[in-house]
Design a protein around this motif. Structure first.
Motif, PDB file in Angstrom:
ATOM      1  N   ILE A 209       0.850  -1.195   0.000  1.00 36.14           N
ATOM      2  CA  ILE A 209       0.000   0.000   0.000  1.00 36.14           C
ATOM      3  C   ILE A 209       0.884   1.243   0.000  1.00 36.14           C
ATOM      4  O   ILE A 209       1.740   1.415   0.873  1.00 36.14           O
ATOM      5  CB  ILE A 209      -0.948   0.009   1.208  1.00 36.14           C
ATOM      6  CG1 ILE A 209      -1.898  -1.203   1.127  1.00 36.14           C
ATOM      7  CG2 ILE A 209      -1.737   1.309   1.270  1.00 36.14           C
ATOM      8  CD1 ILE A 209      -2.904  -1.288   2.261  1.00 36.14           C
ATOM      9  N   LEU A 210       0.678   2.071  -0.998  1.00 32.79           N
ATOM     10  CA  LEU A 210       1.360   3.362  -1.112  1.00 32.79           C
ATOM     11  C   LEU A 210       0.298   4.433  -0.953  1.00 32.79           C
ATOM     12  O   LEU A 210      -0.759   4.362  -1.598  1.00 32.79           O
ATOM     13  CB  LEU A 210       2.042   3.515  -2.474  1.00 32.79           C
ATOM     14  CG  LEU A 210       3.143   2.520  -2.856  1.00 32.79           C
ATOM     15  CD1 LEU A 210       2.570   1.213  -3.407  1.00 32.79           C
ATOM     16  CD2 LEU A 210       4.069   3.141  -3.914  1.00 32.79           C
ATOM     17  N   ARG A 211       0.542   5.416  -0.107  1.00 32.91           N
ATOM     18  CA  ARG A 211      -0.471   6.449   0.078  1.00 32.91           C
ATOM     19  C   ARG A 211       0.146   7.766   0.507  1.00 32.91           C
ATOM     20  O   ARG A 211       1.231   7.807   1.067  1.00 32.91           O
ATOM     21  CB  ARG A 211      -1.523   6.005   1.088  1.00 32.91           C
ATOM     22  CG  ARG A 211      -1.017   5.660   2.463  1.00 32.91           C
ATOM     23  CD  ARG A 211      -2.088   4.893   3.243  1.00 32.91           C
ATOM     24  NE  ARG A 211      -1.626   4.474   4.545  1.00 32.91           N
ATOM     25  CZ  ARG A 211      -1.946   5.058   5.684  1.00 32.91           C
ATOM     26  NH1 ARG A 211      -2.732   6.128   5.682  1.00 32.91           N
ATOM     27  NH2 ARG A 211      -1.495   4.616   6.832  1.00 32.91           N
ATOM     28  N   LYS A 212      -0.588   8.825   0.236  1.00 33.34           N
ATOM     29  CA  LYS A 212      -0.144  10.179   0.592  1.00 33.34           C
ATOM     30  C   LYS A 212      -1.360  11.058   0.800  1.00 33.34           C
ATOM     31  O   LYS A 212      -2.254  11.125  -0.057  1.00 33.34           O
ATOM     32  CB  LYS A 212       0.746  10.757  -0.504  1.00 33.34           C
ATOM     33  CG  LYS A 212       1.215  12.193  -0.253  1.00 33.34           C
ATOM     34  CD  LYS A 212       2.042  12.713  -1.417  1.00 33.34           C
ATOM     35  CE  LYS A 212       2.484  14.142  -1.191  1.00 33.34           C
ATOM     36  NZ  LYS A 212       1.333  15.083  -1.142  1.00 33.34           N
ATOM     37  N   SER A 213      -1.409  11.709   1.964  1.00 36.66           N
ATOM     38  CA  SER A 213      -2.410  12.727   2.280  1.00 36.66           C
ATOM     39  C   SER A 213      -3.848  12.217   2.247  1.00 36.66           C
ATOM     40  O   SER A 213      -4.781  13.002   2.094  1.00 36.66           O
ATOM     41  CB  SER A 213      -2.280  13.933   1.329  1.00 36.66           C
ATOM     42  OG  SER A 213      -0.996  14.497   1.428  1.00 36.66           O
ATOM     43  N   CYS A 214      -4.039  10.906   2.381  1.00 33.17           N
ATOM     44  CA  CYS A 214      -5.400  10.385   2.398  1.00 33.17           C
ATOM     45  C   CYS A 214      -5.870  10.194   3.837  1.00 33.17           C
ATOM     46  O   CYS A 214      -5.121  10.396   4.783  1.00 33.17           O
ATOM     47  CB  CYS A 214      -5.508   9.093   1.603  1.00 33.17           C
ATOM     48  SG  CYS A 214      -4.371   7.808   2.131  1.00 33.17           S
ATOM     49  N   SER A 215      -7.128   9.793   4.013  1.00 31.98           N
ATOM     50  CA  SER A 215      -7.683   9.617   5.351  1.00 31.98           C
ATOM     51  C   SER A 215      -7.081   8.399   6.044  1.00 31.98           C
ATOM     52  O   SER A 215      -6.505   7.507   5.402  1.00 31.98           O
ATOM     53  CB  SER A 215      -9.206   9.449   5.276  1.00 31.98           C
ATOM     54  OG  SER A 215      -9.818  10.694   5.046  1.00 31.98           O
ATOM     55  N   ASN A 216      -7.258   8.350   7.347  1.00 33.67           N
ATOM     56  CA  ASN A 216      -6.729   7.263   8.153  1.00 33.67           C
ATOM     57  C   ASN A 216      -7.458   5.953   7.843  1.00 33.67           C
ATOM     58  O   ASN A 216      -8.694   5.882   7.891  1.00 33.67           O
ATOM     59  CB  ASN A 216      -6.887   7.627   9.638  1.00 33.67           C
ATOM     60  CG  ASN A 216      -6.361   6.538  10.547  1.00 33.67           C
ATOM     61  OD1 ASN A 216      -5.520   5.750  10.153  1.00 33.67           O
ATOM     62  ND2 ASN A 216      -6.873   6.504  11.759  1.00 33.67           N
ATOM     63  N   ILE A 217      -6.692   4.917   7.522  1.00 28.20           N
ATOM     64  CA  ILE A 217      -7.289   3.611   7.206  1.00 28.20           C
ATOM     65  C   ILE A 217      -6.756   2.529   8.155  1.00 28.20           C
ATOM     66  O   ILE A 217      -6.886   1.338   7.880  1.00 28.20           O
ATOM     67  CB  ILE A 217      -6.993   3.205   5.746  1.00 28.20           C
ATOM     68  CG1 ILE A 217      -5.476   3.225   5.468  1.00 28.20           C
ATOM     69  CG2 ILE A 217      -7.729   4.111   4.767  1.00 28.20           C
ATOM     70  CD1 ILE A 217      -5.093   2.681   4.108  1.00 28.20           C
TER      71      ILE A 217
END
Length: 586
Positions: free
Chosen positions: A99-107
């Motif tokens: 999983i790569l993510r940036k500036s998204c909501s908490n999961i």
């Protein structure tokens, strides 16, 4: 559309707890993108699409959401927002999920429910013995107010330089490692980052495939084995209970300040207000304290309000006070309690001091046993050591060299390639021999002791004490050594009343020593070795006994003493930024 993406190698890796359905992936993507700006549209929106990488001939599945988001501007007192773009990418390959993510909501909650994080301990096993450990941050297994809680080290390669004495009570939570041309960092949260240019999603998928294959072939790492070991929490709770809680307030404060997050307090009427700096300071003063935990998992002095909560695989905090404070993160309010738990900003110790809970995992102190491999590496077997019959040999008035069969003669033969060898034995000595190697940029202090082969600790204790006592002298100035050469070393060796013709300058042209010494001390590659030359030690004999300790088998008391004496020597020398070596019999 995914061809537009330019990404860096920066991901968390997971294994599924159960079958991963379309609904689970969709919920994950929806929750991550729940902070999309009102009226915004997805720039990229792909769900479980299959792709084929021709160059490497493999298939993978990807899901992507790229979307605009907004976050408040806190340094202005009117309603102004920053518009940013966020993304979440899920790559599925061979039963693993990156999983790569940036500036998204908490999961984090959805992740916890459906996936098992591949942590830093497992990721670090993907590196082989050639890896260079360039940076390391360690958390000591303590919550005491009077103890060092954390420390960090940095070098070209920490292997051989970092003392592993009592390393078993240290938990690595950040590693920067060079493997060949690749430089990777691994955080305690299990995030792996590899330095790279921005690349396409196919290239990211190839990188994910590479990491998955490395995980499949992972082996124990001798260097990291010296540190605290990850253990199952349930196994620990079967034999002991929590006794203290510490909020990692420094990490918490630094994260809040770095990300510019706002702290609020929820009033009784349900409204949240931004707290003042005075309240904020009082809050962190309270969070800095160590809180005792009773046998019922309640926080002593706050029974009914705060406790440690036991979950199937984790320990978390339940606190009315922490739930009253709120952190505004990515435009959403979360309780301070949830923020601390999500980021692992707390540590728990147990009644049995061998264990500690940190960064969402439980660790066991492996001091003594874990460092055996590194201790055995200190022992350098010398084949001719078996022929040594004395420390210095006999002396005569016309003698010009130490007697064959003496330890001194063997040491000088081992170091015959050095530029200078000085005999400093007797009187106010720094060592038995001091050697300078201008080519390798090395200064060696050698302390010799002869005796019959034994695993007794007493003989080693004497020579270790001699070596440690003179560690400070290893950092001499040019003037100090030149003065020693012009006085003590400008003479012949005398022992037991016999004046020999053995010159104390055993090797080297002293007419050039000042210029050579000046160049040596300026050499940026200069390193120092503290060497013990001990004919009474056999590496194979010691290794046999130490392997018994590793296997949990009983050994004689003096074997344990021997382990701690060698460990203490290595620790003292490495703390002086020098290299510990013991010449011994095979």
């Amino acid at each position: 559309m995914p061809e537009r993406l330019e990404l860096t190698k920066n991901a968390h890796f997971y294994l599924p707890k159960n079958d991963v359905t379309d609904e689970i992936i969709q919920n994950l993507l929806d929750e991550a993108s729940s902070n999309m700006e009102e009226g915004g549209v997805f720039i990229i929106d792909e769900f479980r699409k299959e792709a084929f990488v021709e160059e490497s001939e493999f298939n993978y599945i990807y899901s992507i959401k790229v979307f605009p988001s907004v976050r408040p501007v806190y340094f202005l007192n009117d309603e102004i927002e920053d518009r940013i773009h966020a993304y979440i990418i899920v790559i599925e390959y061979n039963g693993h999920y990156a999983i790569l993510r940036k500036s998204c909501s908490n999961i984090s909650e959805l992740i916890k429910d459906n996936f098992e994080l591949i942590g830093s301990t497992e990721l670090s096993r993907t590196f082989n013995h050639d890896a260079e450990y360039q940076k390391m941050a360690l958390r000591n297994m303590t919550v005491s107010d009077r103890a060092m809680r954390a420390r960090s080290y940095e070098a070209a390669d920490l292997k051989g330089l970092l003392s592993t004495h009592s390393a078993g009570r240290s938990i690595p939570y950040y590693l920067k490692i060079r493997q060949g041309s690749a430089i990777k960092s691994i955080s305690g949260t299990g995030r792996i980052v590899e330095a790279s240019q921005r690349i396409s999603i196919d290239d990211i998928a190839s990188w994910v495939k590479e990491q998955v294959e490395l995980l499949a072939n992972a082996t124990d790492n001798e260097f990291l084995e010296a540190f605290a070991k990850k253990v199952e929490l349930n196994d620990v709770l079967d034999i002991t209970t929590p006794n203290a809680l510490l909020i990692e307030s420094t990490q918490l404060y630094e994260r809040i300040e770095k990300d510019g997050l706002v702290l609020k307090y929820k009033l009784s009427k349900g409204k949240s207000v931004v707290i003042s700096n005075r309240i904020k300071q009082r809050l962190f003063q309270e969070l800095e304290k160590t809180y005792e935990v009773d046998s019922n998992y309640q926080i002593v002095g706050r029974a009914g309000e705060s406790k440690i909560k036991k979950n199937p695989k984790t320990l978390t905090i339940h606190s009315k006070v922490l739930s009253s404070f709120r952190v505004v993160e990515k435009g959403k309010e979360v309780t301070l309690q949830r923020y601390i738990i999500k980021n692992g900003f707390y540590s728990i110790t147990f009644a049995d001091p061998k264990y500690m809970y940190f960064m969402g995992a439980c660790f066991q102190d492996s001091s003594g046993i874990s460092e055996i491999n590194s201790i055995l590496d200190i022992l350098h077997p010398i084949p001719d050591m078996a022929n040594v019959t004395s420390e210095k040999g006999d002396f005569s008035t016309n003698q010009q060299a130490f007697e064959l069969g003496s330890m001194f003669e063997l040491v000088e033969r081992i170091h015959q390639g050095d530029n200078y060898v000085f005999c400093d034995d007797l009187g106010i000595e720094w060592a038995d021999h001091i050697t300078l190697n201008c080519t390798d940029g090395c200064i060696s202090f050698i302390h010799s002791k002869h005796g019959d082969q034994t695993t007794s600790a007493s003989k080693l204790h004497d020579v270790v004490g001699q070596g440690i006592k003179n560690l400070g002298n290893m950092f001499f100035t040019q003037q100090q050594l030149v003065q020693r050469i012009e006085t003590k070393f400008n003479d012949f060796y005398k022992n037991s009343g016999t004046q020999t013709q053995i010159h104390r300058v055993r090797i080297g042209d002293v007419t050039r020593v000042e210029s050579d010494l000046e160049s040596l001390l300026k050499n940026y590659q200069l390193h120092r070795k503290c060497i013990l030359s001990c004919s009474f030690i056999s590496k194979s004999s010691i290794a046999t006994e130490f392997r018994k300790i590793q296997a949990g088998q009983p050994v004689a008391g003096h074997i344990t003493q021997l382990l701690w004496i060698i460990s203490s020597f290595a620790h003292a020398v490495r703390d002086m930024h020098s290299i510990p070596i013991i010449y011994c019999a095979p």
